[in-house]
Design a protein around this motif. Structure first.
Motif, mmCIF file in Angstrom:
data_model
loop_
_atom_site.group_PDB
_atom_site.id
_atom_site.type_symbol
_atom_site.label_atom_id
_atom_site.label_comp_id
_atom_site.label_asym_id
_atom_site.label_seq_id
_atom_site.Cartn_x
_atom_site.Cartn_y
_atom_site.Cartn_z
ATOM 1 N N TRP A 31 -9.539 -6.456 9.293
ATOM 2 C CA TRP A 31 -9.798 -5.103 8.770
ATOM 3 C C TRP A 31 -8.611 -4.167 8.945
ATOM 4 O O TRP A 31 -8.433 -3.236 8.175
ATOM 5 N N TRP A 32 -7.777 -4.405 9.974
ATOM 6 C CA TRP A 32 -6.673 -3.482 10.260
ATOM 7 C C TRP A 32 -5.429 -3.817 9.446
ATOM 8 O O TRP A 32 -4.427 -3.112 9.517
ATOM 9 N N ASP A 33 -5.505 -4.893 8.640
ATOM 10 C CA ASP A 33 -4.336 -5.439 7.949
ATOM 11 C C ASP A 33 -4.377 -4.965 6.487
ATOM 12 O O ASP A 33 -5.005 -5.598 5.638
ATOM 13 N N HIS A 34 -3.736 -3.826 6.195
ATOM 14 C CA HIS A 34 -3.839 -3.260 4.836
ATOM 15 C C HIS A 34 -2.580 -2.455 4.515
ATOM 16 O O HIS A 34 -2.604 -1.238 4.375
ATOM 17 N N ALA A 35 -1.456 -3.154 4.384
ATOM 18 C CA ALA A 35 -0.172 -2.498 4.163
ATOM 19 C C ALA A 35 -0.068 -1.929 2.748
ATOM 20 O O ALA A 35 -0.810 -2.312 1.846
ATOM 21 N N GLY A 36 0.893 -1.021 2.565
ATOM 22 C CA GLY A 36 1.164 -0.419 1.267
ATOM 23 C C GLY A 36 1.616 -1.451 0.236
ATOM 24 O O GLY A 36 1.989 -2.577 0.584
#
Ligand code: CA
Length: 681
Positions: free
Chosen positions: A472-477
C-alpha cells in the motif's frame, strides 16, 4: 583520390566534432543562456520537447513527454546514462526541470542541484541553511517538490518557509523573502513555487498542527510581497485580510477554535493557466480534523478541502469548488492538478483534472469551476457519489462515524493516506488515459491494503488496466511518453516501463534504491534521457517497511538518468543485519522521572522515533555508549542537525532531556532483557 580525401576529411571532421562534443559535455558554456523560460516558450512547450519546463513539463503539468526515441520497441535497451549522489539520506520527491542543457532539482529542506543534463556533472548546488527548529513540528519528512525556473532565475522554497530567487547560471541568491507570518505555529514549506503572470507564489504545510492556510505572491524581480490570500478566516475580532473571508466566515461556527489556525494549507498543487490568466490551487484539511472540535456547530468551513482559482494580478478569488464540505477525514485537496482540453458532451472544454485524496476523480471547467464529472477511482465508503447538479458529495449515513481510521471497526475509505496523494499522475493525450499512482487502504487497517498504477479513462470514468505494486505504501509518481510508455519507480528499488495501452511491463531495472518521485524526460544532442530522483521519504517516512530497498540497502539519495544503450545501474550494498540490543547503561532515574520522560517523549519525539529496528529515524533502544554519552548534546545542542534532528533547547530543559534519557534507558532494559531471555531458549 578526391573521394578518398573527402572521406578522410569527413572522418576527421566527425572525430573533431565528437571530441569537441565530449569536451562540451563536461563543461557548461559560459555565455549560453541559462534558465530561459518565458511565456512564449511555455505556451509552445510541445515545440521544445527536449526541455521539461515546469515540474510537470508544460503549463498544464501533464507529466507527459512528446519524445519517442525510447519506445515500446527500443525500451529493452534502456540502461544507465549517469547518476548523481545527493549526499542525503532523507526523502526525494521533486520532479526536475531541464532547460538549456541544465537539470535543476531539489533535495531535502530545499537544497538545489544544478547539473549538466547530458552527464550529471554538477554545475552548482545551493543550501538554504534552514532554521532546524522547524523540524520540531513537521508531519512528513523534510522533503521538497522542486523549483520553478523563469527568465534566468530559479525559485525555491526552503523547509522553513523562505522563498529564494537564485541566478540560474551560478546559484547565487538574488533575493530572499520570509513567507511565514507566525513563527510560533507549525508552518513548513515543501511544495514547488509557481510563476503566475508577474508574480511567483508559494504556500505552506502545517494543517496537522496549528497552521492557518494562505498563499503569498512576490514580484519576480524584486521579491516584494504583492498580495497574500488566506484560505480560512482568522480571529473574528480582527478585520478580514482578504474580502473573500467574509463569505467564508459564514460557514464556520463563530465560536470555532480559532487558536488552532483552521488549516486549509496550500502545500502542493498550484498551477498557473496562461490561457485564462488564472492560478489554481488545492487546499488541505481543516484543523482540528474533527469538525466537532474545529467548528462545533458545523458548517462547510470554506475554503478547506477546496480547489480555488485566483486572478494572479490582483490575488482576488474568481471561483472556488469545495470537494469535501466540513471535511472530517483528512481529505486534503492538494493533489496535483492537470490542465488540458477534453472533448466532453460534444464540445472541447478547457478542464482541470484531479484524482483527489477523497477517492473521486474530478473534472472541472477551468473558466468557471463548474463540476463536469466526479467518478470514484478507488473504493469509497464516506460518500455514495457526487451530485453533479449541486456539486456536493452525498455522504453515506455512517460517514461521520468514521472519525479515526486507526481504530479497528471505525474505518473509512479512502484512509487519511488518500486514494492518491502528492505523487504526480500523468495525462497521455495519445491514449487519452490518466495514469494514477493510487492507494487502496483503510478498510481493514491504516497499515495494510494495496496500491496500483491505474490507467484511467477520465471521460468514461473507467479503469482500462491496472498494475499492482508491492504494498500500500508503494505508489511513486508517474511519467507517460509519446514512446507509448509509462515509467514508474518502486519502493522495492526497481525502475519500470509499462506499455501505455496494455499495462504490460516491458522493462524492469533494479536500481536498489526506493523511489517515490516522478520520472521526467528530456533530450540533449538528439539523445533522449529519462531521469528520476531516488530515496524514500515523505508522509510515513519513518515507518518500517522490511521489503523496501531503503530497509535493505539504506537511503542514500541519487538522481538516476537512463538512455538507450546505457550501462548497468550500480546497486548499493546490503546493509549489515541489525545487531542485538547492546547492554544499556545503569538505570538511575526514579519511576516518577521515567514517567515524566515517557510523557515528553510521546509529545515531542514519538512521531519520528518509532523505536523499531530498520526505520530511518534511529531505534533509540539501540543507542551505543557514545550516543548515550552525547545524549544532551544531541537533544539540546543539535549536533545531528544535518540528519534532521533539531535542537530542542527552546522547548526542553536539561532535566527534561535527562528524563527522556531515563525513559529510553528503561525501554532499552526491557527490550534487552526480553532479548536475553529469548536467547536462553
Ligand atoms: Ca492532511
Amino acid at each position: 583520390m578526391r573521394i578518398a580525401s573527402t572521406l578522410l576529411f569527413a572522418a576527421l571532421l566527425l572525430s573533431l566534432t565528437s571530441a569537441a562534443r565530449k569536451r562540451d559535455e563536461n563543461r557548461a558554456p559560459r555565455r549560453a543562456p541559462y534558465g530561459q523560460i518565458n511565456r512564449a516558450v511555455l505556451l509552445a512547450a510541445d515545440r521544445h520537447p527536449q526541455s521539461w519546463l515546469t515540474t510537470g513539463r508544460d503549463f498544464g503539468k501533464g507529466h507527459y513527454s512528446p519524445l519517442n526515441q525510447i519506445n515500446t520497441r527500443t525500451v529493452s535497451r534502456l540502461g544507465l546514462a549517469w547518476e548523481y549522489d545527493t549526499h542525503t539520506t532523507r526523502g526525494l520527491e521533486a520532479t526536475p526541470i531541464v532547460v538549456d542543457g541544465v537539470l535543476y532539482t531539489t533535495g531535502p529542506v530545499g537544497q538545489v542541484y544544478a547539473l549538466l543534463a547530458a552527464t550529471g556533472k554538477e554545475l552548482w548546488t545551493f543550501d538554504p541553511q534552514i532554521n532546524p527548529r522547524v523540524n520540531q513540528r513537521s508531519c512528513c519528512d523534510e522533503v521538497n517538490r522542486g523549483v520553478a525556473v523563469w527568465k534566468g532565475k530559479v525559485y525555491v522554497a526552503s523547509f522553513d518557509g523562505q522563498l529564494f530567487a537564485l541566478n540560474a547560471r551560478t546559484g547565487s541568491v538574488l533575493w530572499k523573502a520570509d513567507t511565514i507570518v507566525d513563527k510560533k505555529r507549525g508552518y513548513t514549506s515543501t511544495g514547488a513555487p509557481e510563476v503566475a503572470g508577474h508574480v511567483v507564489v508559494i504556500g505552506n504545510s502545517g494543517a496537522e498542527f496549528d497552521a492557518r492556510g494562505y498563499i503569498s505572491a512576490y514580484d519576480l524581480d524584486s521579491g516584494e510581497l504583492v498580495w497574500r490570500f488566506y484560505t480560512v478566516p482568522g480571529d473574528p475580532s480582527k478585520p478580514y485580510e482578504n474580502p473573500e473571508l467574509q463569505m467564508a466566515a459564514k460557514t464556520w461556527d463563530p465560536k470555532s477554535n480559532w487558536a488552532m489556525g483552521g488549516g486549509g494549507t496550500v502545500w502542493d498543487a498550484m498551477v498557473y493557466d496562461p490561457e485564462l490568466n488564472l492560478l489554481y490551487f488545492g487546499t488541505g484539511n481543516g484543523t482540528f480534523r474533527d469538525q466537532a472540535k474545529r467548528s462545533p456547530s458545523g458548517g462547510d468551513n470554506l475554503f478547506i478541502a477546496s480547489i480555488m482559482a485566483l486572478d494572479p494580478d490582483t490575488g482576488r478569488m474568481v471561483w472556488h469548488y469545495q470537494e469535501v464540505p466540513a471535511d472530517q477525514w483528512d481529505y486534503d485537496v492538494t493533489q496535483p492538478i492537470i490542465l488540458t482540453d477534453l472533448k466532453m458532451g460534444g464540445a472541447v472544454r478547457k478542464v482541470l483534472m484531479q484524482a483527489s485524496k477523497d477517492g473521486f476523480f474530478y473534472i472541472l471547467e477551468r473558466r468557471t469551476g463548474r463540476l463536469l464529472s466526479a467518478h470514484a477511482y478507488v473504493p469509497i465508503t464516506w460518500a455514495s457519489h457526487v451530485d453533479l447538479k449541486t456539486g456536493r458529495p452525498v455522504e453515506t449515513p455512517e460517514a461521520r462515524s468514521f472519525t479515526d481510521a486507526s481504530k479497528p471497526g471505525n474505518l473509512v475509505s479512502p484512509s487519511p493516506m488518500g486514494g492518491h496523494n502528492w505523487d504526480p499522475m500523468s495525462w497521455d493525450p495519445q491514449t487519452g488515459l490518466v495514469y494514477i499512482p493510487e492507494i487502496e487502504n483503510g478498510q481493514t487497517s491504516l497499515f495494510s491494503g494495496k496500491a496500483f498504477l491505474r490507467a484511467w479513462n477520465p471521460i468514461l470514468g473507467k479503469t482500462v488496466w491496472e498494475a499492482p505494486m508491492s504494498d500500500w505504501w508503494d505508489h511513486a509518481g508517474v511519467l507517460a511518453t509519446a514512446g507509448g510508455l509509462v515509467f514508474q519507480g518502486t519502493g522495492t528499488g526497481h525502475f519500470c516501463a509499462y506499455d501505455a495501452r496494455t499495462g504490460r511491463k516491458l522493462k524492469d531495472i533494479e536500481v536498489g534504491t526506493t523511489i517515490v518521485a516522478a520520472p521526467m524526460s528530456y533530450a540533449i544532442d538528439g539523445v533522449q534521457y529519462v531521469a528520476v530522483m531516488a530515496a524514500w521519504g515523505g508522509g510515513g517516512w519513518n515507518f518500517l517497511h522490511p521489503q523496501s530497498a531503503f530497509y535493505q540497502r539504506g537511503n542514500q539519495g541519487r538522481i538516476l538518468a537512463f538512455k538507450l544503450s546505457g550501462g548497468p545501474v550500480p546497486i548499493p550494498p546490503l546493509l549489515p543485519p541489525v545487531g542485538p540490543i547492546p547492554e544499556p547503561p545503569a538505570q538511575t532515574g526514579s519511576a516518577e522521572t521515567i514517567q515524566h520522560g515517557a510523557a515528553l517523549f510521546s509529545a515531542h519525539c514519538a512521531s519520528c522515533h518509532l523505536n523499531q529496528p530498520g526505520t530511518l529515524a534511529p531505534d533509540l533502544r539501540r543507542m551505543s555508549p557514545e550516543t548515550h554519552a552525547a545524549f544532551q548534546q544531541i537533544v539540546l545542542g543539535g549536533i545531528f542537525v544535518r540528519e534532521g534532528m533539531p535542537p530542542w533547547d527552546d522547548v526542553l530543559t536539561p532535566s527534561d532531556a535527562d528524563a527522556i534519557h531515563d525513559y529510553l534507558i528503561s525501554l532499552s532494559w526491557k527490550a534487552y532483557k526480553e532479548q536475553q531471555a529469548a536467547s536462553q531458549h
